[in-house]
Enzyme design. Sequence first.
Site, PDB file in Angstrom:
ATOM      1  N   GLU A   1      50.755  -7.663 -20.879  1.00 42.47           N
ATOM      2  CA  GLU A   1      49.812  -7.159 -19.867  1.00 42.47           C
ATOM      3  C   GLU A   1      49.626  -5.659 -20.023  1.00 42.47           C
ATOM      4  OE1 GLU A   1      51.312  -8.376 -16.067  1.00 42.47           O
ATOM      5  OE2 GLU A   1      50.507 -10.403 -16.276  1.00 42.47           O
TER       6      GLU A   1
ATOM      7  N   ARG B   1      37.876 -18.672 -30.727  1.00 37.70           N
ATOM      8  CA  ARG B   1      37.215 -18.715 -29.417  1.00 37.70           C
ATOM      9  C   ARG B   1      37.686 -17.519 -28.602  1.00 37.70           C
ATOM     10  NH1 ARG B   1      34.937 -23.243 -29.664  1.00 37.70           N
ATOM     11  NH2 ARG B   1      33.853 -22.822 -27.735  1.00 37.70           N
TER      12      ARG B   1
ATOM     13  N   LYS C   1      30.877 -17.652 -32.206  1.00 48.00           N
ATOM     14  CA  LYS C   1      29.579 -18.222 -32.561  1.00 48.00           C
ATOM     15  C   LYS C   1      29.189 -17.665 -33.939  1.00 48.00           C
ATOM     16  CE  LYS C   1      28.771 -19.179 -27.724  1.00 48.00           C
ATOM     17  NZ  LYS C   1      28.027 -18.903 -26.485  1.00 48.00           N
TER      18      LYS C   1
ATOM     19  N   ASP D   1      24.206  -9.421 -23.367  1.00 47.91           N
ATOM     20  CA  ASP D   1      25.179 -10.461 -23.717  1.00 47.91           C
ATOM     21  C   ASP D   1      24.709 -11.050 -25.045  1.00 47.91           C
ATOM     22  OD1 ASP D   1      26.612 -12.768 -24.070  1.00 47.91           O
ATOM     23  OD2 ASP D   1      26.314 -13.527 -22.026  1.00 47.91           O
TER      24      ASP D   1
ATOM     25  N   TYR E   1      54.196 -11.691 -24.148  1.00 42.98           N
ATOM     26  CA  TYR E   1      53.477 -11.162 -22.985  1.00 42.98           C
ATOM     27  C   TYR E   1      53.135  -9.697 -23.220  1.00 42.98           C
ATOM     28  CZ  TYR E   1      52.379 -13.866 -18.871  1.00 42.98           C
ATOM     29  OH  TYR E   1      51.760 -14.691 -17.993  1.00 42.98           O
TER      30      TYR E   1
ATOM     31  N   THR F   1      30.723 -13.358 -27.267  1.00 48.97           N
ATOM     32  CA  THR F   1      31.794 -14.253 -27.698  1.00 48.97           C
ATOM     33  C   THR F   1      32.163 -13.838 -29.115  1.00 48.97           C
ATOM     34  OG1 THR F   1      30.265 -15.830 -28.671  1.00 48.97           O
ATOM     35  CG2 THR F   1      30.894 -16.218 -26.379  1.00 48.97           C
TER      36      THR F   1
END
Length: 422
Positions: free
Chosen positions: A49, A227, A221, A192, A47, A218
Amino acid sequence: MKKDQEIFNLIDAEQKRQEEGIELIASENFVSKQVMDAMGSCLTNKYAEGLPFKRYYGGCEIVDQVEDIARERLKELFGAAWANVQPHSGAQANAAVMLAVLKAGDKILGLDLSNGGHLTHGSPVNFSGKIYEACFYTVNNDGLIDMDSVEEIALKEKPQLIICGASAYSRDWDYARFRKIADKVGALLLADISHPSGLIASGLLNNPLPHCHIVTSTTHKTLRGPRGGVIMMGEDFDNPWGLKTPKGVIRKMSAILDSGVFPGTQGGPLEHVIASKAVAFGEALSDDYKTYCEQVIKNAQAMANAFNEKGYDIISGGTDNHLMLIDLRNKNISGKKAENTLGLADITVNKNMVPKDDKSPFVTSGIRVGVAAVTSRGLKESDMQKIVDWIDQVITNPENETLIHSIKRDINAFMKGFKLYA
Ligand SMILES: *Cc1c(COP(=O)(O)O)cnc(C)c1O
């Protein structure tokens, strides 16, 4: 512990499918073994954060370094002054930006979905169209974005945010002109670049970073990483709304965007995926990757020429990037039927709306075809001609099962000659 046979057998079957078929889905690619290894690592247990060196959890000394390297490599790749590598996906990156810079009910202007835009650019079924008031620009009869009409719509609608970028547009973008329009109406400009980001990083297409306030992408691609999503800025700036910190200092846009990701729209970052992003960004900085991107463009142009010679209607007539959108109405087959029939021959494409489509999004009149994945397998220009020949035979004989099965056998044998992992 025993391996979960039920799932691992399916993973093996998926690997075989990927190895034996021709993958033409424009948003897909094949990552390297080291990109996969980083994803399947113990970093998934952690974790973290917050941001590197500013976390809400202990034990983050190592993942801090990993995430910091990912950010630095990404900044180098695009010439960015600031980056956040935590968005879980492209859609999450856009959600974080919109939450950070817009109020509910604000107006956004993006490319129409049936003209190549993305769901997160204002579609009524997406958060972006439900929370914000969306308006759209389109392509002209030549299939090109009509910049004069973008300006006209922007002046009339006065959006708070203008979005350039698309999922099914085969031409390059005039980011400088978009910025002039955004400045004229006082809008923020978001690019984008989810699809062409790898080609931009390699210097083969226009870079939006010097022109757009904010850039999202992203990573899976053309960029050929795991991903995921990222947010960048060419330069940081004071927020235009005069928002101040509790100490009375004007907040920087970078801080506002960081908080749009966490705590705005996400919880803990996926440090195993961030490690994998770092590996992919490292690969993308290499000369090999630039050679790969050059081959992607050569392959796409060879494929577009082969389709044109067979009388296929490519929107805008050709391509500058890794993909093309084909209107199949002159071939008397719907996008849905073409997708399904090509699938029987192990050629994977996706059905796609085309400009002025008269069919529903579940049927569509077109297919979108991209070559980033087959180029990673090692295919070259002459192979593109071969693929188009196979596609044409299937599309013009969709009921001929014997023919389709024999093409599938040829394809499976052909693709075995190309490795899946670099
Ligand atoms: C693919 C894509 C996205 C969404 O990415 P996901 O990772 O699937 O959420 C966003 N914008 C554009 C333009 C895209 O092409």
